[in-house]
Design a protein around this motif. Structure first.
Motif, mmCIF file in Angstrom:
data_model
loop_
_atom_site.group_PDB
_atom_site.id
_atom_site.type_symbol
_atom_site.label_atom_id
_atom_site.label_comp_id
_atom_site.label_asym_id
_atom_site.label_seq_id
_atom_site.Cartn_x
_atom_site.Cartn_y
_atom_site.Cartn_z
ATOM 1 N N VAL A 45 21.495 31.245 -15.102
ATOM 2 C CA VAL A 45 22.939 31.263 -14.869
ATOM 3 C C VAL A 45 23.397 32.717 -14.838
ATOM 4 C CG1 VAL A 45 25.205 30.561 -15.730
ATOM 5 C CG2 VAL A 45 23.228 29.026 -16.020
ATOM 6 N N GLY A 52 26.657 35.318 -14.624
ATOM 7 C CA GLY A 52 28.089 35.403 -14.868
ATOM 8 C C GLY A 52 28.405 36.598 -15.763
ATOM 9 N N THR A 106 26.814 34.681 -22.801
ATOM 10 C CA THR A 106 25.918 33.531 -23.023
ATOM 11 C C THR A 106 25.058 33.229 -21.787
ATOM 12 O OG1 THR A 106 27.720 32.060 -22.349
ATOM 13 C CG2 THR A 106 27.455 32.472 -24.712
ATOM 14 N N CYS A 107 25.321 33.872 -20.664
ATOM 15 C CA CYS A 107 24.544 33.617 -19.435
ATOM 16 C C CYS A 107 23.164 34.249 -19.561
ATOM 17 C CB CYS A 107 25.277 34.173 -18.218
ATOM 18 S SG CYS A 107 26.865 33.383 -17.890
ATOM 19 N N GLN A 108 22.164 33.635 -18.920
ATOM 20 C CA GLN A 108 20.822 34.234 -18.896
ATOM 21 C C GLN A 108 20.849 35.595 -18.211
ATOM 22 O OE1 GLN A 108 21.344 31.029 -18.136
ATOM 23 N NE2 GLN A 108 19.958 29.794 -19.389
ATOM 24 N N ALA A 146 23.620 38.110 -17.682
ATOM 25 C CA ALA A 146 25.008 38.492 -17.954
ATOM 26 C C ALA A 146 25.291 39.849 -17.329
ATOM 27 C CB ALA A 146 25.253 38.535 -19.454
ATOM 28 N N THR A 193 30.892 32.059 -15.751
ATOM 29 C CA THR A 193 29.682 31.385 -15.260
ATOM 30 C C THR A 193 29.877 31.230 -13.748
ATOM 31 O OG1 THR A 193 30.677 29.243 -15.820
ATOM 32 C CG2 THR A 193 29.159 30.197 -17.414
ATOM 33 N N ARG A 247 24.307 29.771 -10.431
ATOM 34 C CA ARG A 247 23.001 29.625 -11.054
ATOM 35 C C ARG A 247 21.924 29.568 -9.970
ATOM 36 N NH1 ARG A 247 23.042 23.444 -13.496
ATOM 37 N NH2 ARG A 247 23.515 22.353 -11.538
#
Length: 208
Positions: free
Chosen positions: A26, A28, A32-34, A36, A46, A49
């Motif tokens: 993901v 964004g 918390t995004c993989q 970021a 977000t 993906r």
């Protein structure tokens, strides 16, 4: 290892993608995004993906405000083309073509030659096809031919052979004799009628 190239206005780096089917990343601005990317203009928390779906990777927009664009075209969900640029806000993401194996292009199906149709085997027990010959009528012997006609030819041929052997000479003599006698009698009757007026000798004419 497949990877993407990320270019921000002031930064450039790479990110390795998962190779397991169904693995996703993901992208964004949220931490918390993989992947970021905080502080990138136009990037949603977000935004999109990237999912590993053999034989490639699918990029899917997560209903971001500015969308995911590829050459100005808004993308909802599609397989990523290696080397193509996908814009997520001010960030540019490219699937590195050097990191992914070349996908085989589907070959165009070549028309196969039609197999010759099997001919039915001839029936050994069947008689060969007979060719009809034209029916030829033979001339009768009485017309100068040498063969017999289809009707009564045998009898006519026997009669001709009989005359050839001399068997008909007696009949000819009898016929000629009868004709001479009839002519002689007719001459006598005509002469008698001229003299006496009677039709036939021995008959008295009417009125005498």
């Amino acid at each position: 290892m497949p990877r993407i190239l990320i270019r921000e206005p002031n930064h450039f780096y790479t990110y390795e993608l998962p190779v397991a089917p169904g693995g996703e990343v993901v992208v964004g601005s949220a931490p918390t995004c993989q992947l970021a990317l905080p502080g990138v203009g136009g990037l949603a928390p977000t935004h999109a993906r990237i999912v590993c779906q053999p034989p490639g990777y699918v990029i899917e927009d997560l209903q971001s405000q500015f969308g995911t664009l590829q050459n100005g075209r808004r993308v909802q969900a599609e397989y990523m083309t290696p080397g193509a640029e996908y814009m997520l806000g001010a960030a540019c993401i490219v699937l590195d073509p050097r990191s992914v194996p070349a996908q085989p292009q589907p070959q165009q199906a070549q028309p196969q030659p039609e197999a010759p149709k099997a001919q039915p085997a001839p029936d050994k027990g069947a008689a060969p096809h007979a060719i009809k010959k034209p029916h030829v009528m033979k001339k009768a012997a009485a017309h100068g031919g040498t063969g017999a006609s289809s009707v009564g030819g045998a009898d006519l041929e026997k009669l001709v052979k009989k005359y050839d052997r001399g068997g008909g000479s007696k009949l000819t003599f009898v016929y000629v004799l009868i004709l001479l006698l009839f002519a002689f009698y007719a001459g006598l009757a005509l002469r008698h009628w001229q003299r006496t007026g009677n039709c036939l000798p021995g008959i008295v004419a009417d009125g005498d």
